[in-house]
Design an enzyme around this catalytic site. Structure first.
Site, PDB file in Angstrom:
ATOM      1  CD  GLU A  96      -2.912  -1.258   2.280  1.00 36.33           C
ATOM      2  OE1 GLU A  96      -3.774  -2.151   2.239  1.00 36.33           O
ATOM      3  OE2 GLU A  96      -2.868  -0.409   3.194  1.00 36.33           O
ATOM      4  CB  CYS A 109       3.132   7.178   3.335  1.00 33.97           C
ATOM      5  SG  CYS A 109       3.766   6.026   4.570  1.00 33.97           S
ATOM      6  CB  CYS A 116       7.287  -5.338   8.337  1.00 35.26           C
ATOM      7  SG  CYS A 116       8.684  -4.517   9.176  1.00 35.26           S
ATOM      8  CB  CYS A 120       6.647  -2.797  15.681  1.00 31.35           C
ATOM      9  SG  CYS A 120       8.345  -2.356  15.205  1.00 31.35           S
ATOM     10  CB  CYS A 123       3.097  -1.938  13.322  1.00 29.37           C
ATOM     11  SG  CYS A 123       3.101  -1.545  11.557  1.00 29.37           S
ATOM     12  CB  CYS A 345       0.439   6.387  11.154  1.00 27.28           C
ATOM     13  SG  CYS A 345       2.116   5.911  11.579  1.00 27.28           S
TER      14      CYS A 345
END
Length: 370
Positions: A96, A109, A116, A120, A123, A345
């Site tokens: 995205e 962004c 990933c 984390c 997230c 975010c």
């Protein structure tokens, strides 16, 4: 048996790499400048449309090269003007890209990986697991797609995209070469001509690669900090167990010192209710950053299903901000944008063909706890 030679995708090549490519096919270096301008200033993906390139060279290029961006799967526009593109990359996964307008600024962004590797805890991207690094063409292709959608090509037109942040899906420093090459194209006058101050790479803290970054490029740097002490950060940002706060902040200070020109580190701090938003956390953060030239972005947590975290109250956010202000820090609170299209975010998920089985384990835990 006939060998089929894979075509070179020129979209992801820096100016230096294009010069090498044209030399390899017996052409002069000025052809690199011509073609780079056609690709990035005019959004052209067809060699036959390049009017100052000879027919013979157009045919030669068609035989050995291509200009191919990621496949656009969908484009959504939020009620607040935020846009989100879902694009499919070569691995089959989808990533995205988000555009956030604010006054005269338009920030794109950009993602660097499908999924990933860092996981984390707060997230949603990390919960999708990891599939692959994006190629340089897939990274810069997100900028190319967005510029074309706004009609802000040629470059002489009013810019829709003024800033680029490598803050989308993935840890950019774990896809180093492809991300650096893409950022070089962003900065290049024959690419997108964006100021080095307005291209920002955000990292969770891969300390050795921060030092390496300073050897190759001088874009702005952001650190996804999210905790003011090692014990808490080990839980929220697991890479901290390998590169603790003192190591990461020393690497960031070395990077910023190389830049000079009164450049600052941006600290990204996601506020999680009753986790890292107490007054003592603000006090610890003030002490931690006392020798770091920085500004602080506070990000109230943007919820996603079964995360286990909540957004702090407005009063808690204001208290935290005030504590940093009173200590002399420049502090902004990043207001959620694009929540109605899941573009805020920490909410980017894409469609990741997970090679790590992390998403499978995460779903199993959610089902047990539900």
């Amino acid at each position: 048996m006939t060998t089929v030679t894979e075509k070179v995708n020129l979209l992801g090549l820096t100016r230096e790499q294009l010069i090498e490519f044209f030399a390899s096919i017996g052409e002069k270096k000025f052809r690199a400048d011509q073609v780079m301008k056609w690709i990035h200033h005019f959004g052209v993906d067809d060699f036959s449309s390049m009017t100052n390139v000879s027919k013979a060279l157009q045919e030669k290029l068609s035989d050995c090269a291509e200009i191919r961006g990621p496949e656009i799967v969908s484009e959504d526009i939020s009620s607040d003007g935020t846009r989100k593109w879902v694009v499919r990359v070569a691995s089959g996964s989808c990533v995205e890209t988000v555009y956030i307008p604010q006054g005269t600024r338009g920030t794109l962004c950009v993602s660097s990986q499908a999924g990933c590797a860092l996981d984390c805890s707060f997230c949603s991207t990390g919960k999708q697991g990891f599939n692959s690094d994006l190629s340089s063409a897939e990274v810069i292709g997100q900028v190319w797609i967005a510029c074309k959608s706004f009609g802000s090509i040629p470059a002489s037109a009013e810019r829709a995209i003024t800033n680029v942040v490598m803050m989308g899906m993935g840890e950019p420093l774990l896809n180093f070469d492809n991300v650096v090459n893409a950022m070089k194209i962003m900065l290049d006058d024959l690419g997108y001509g964006i100021s080095k101050r307005k291209v920002t790479l955000s990292t969770a803290g891969v300390a050795p690669m921060i030092d390496k970054l300073g050897e190759h490029i001088d874009v702005s740097l952001a650190l996804s900090l999210h905790a003011p002490n090692d014990a808490l950060r080990n839980t929220l940002v697991p890479v901290n167990k390998k590169y603790p706060l003192n190591v990461v902040l020393d690497a960031c200070k070395r990077y910023i010192a190389k830049l000079g020109e009164k450049r600052f580190l941006t600290i990204e701090y996601t506020l999680l209710k009753d986790i890292n938003d107490h007054p003592e956390h603000a006090e610890q953060l003030v002490e931690l950053l006392k020798d770091v030239p920085c500004k602080v972005n506070l990000i109230p947590f943007n919820p996603f299903p079964h995360s286990g975290y909540e957004r702090p109250s407005n009063n808690a956010i204001r208290r935290f901000q005030d504590a940093l202000h009173h200590a002399g820090y420049s502090v902004t609170v990043r207001m959620p944008r694009g929540e109605d299209i899941d573009a805020a975010c920490g909410q980017l998920v894409g469609q990741v063909q997970d090679r790590t089985r992390r998403s499978e384990r995460y779903i199993a835990v959610r089902q047990i706890n539900s």
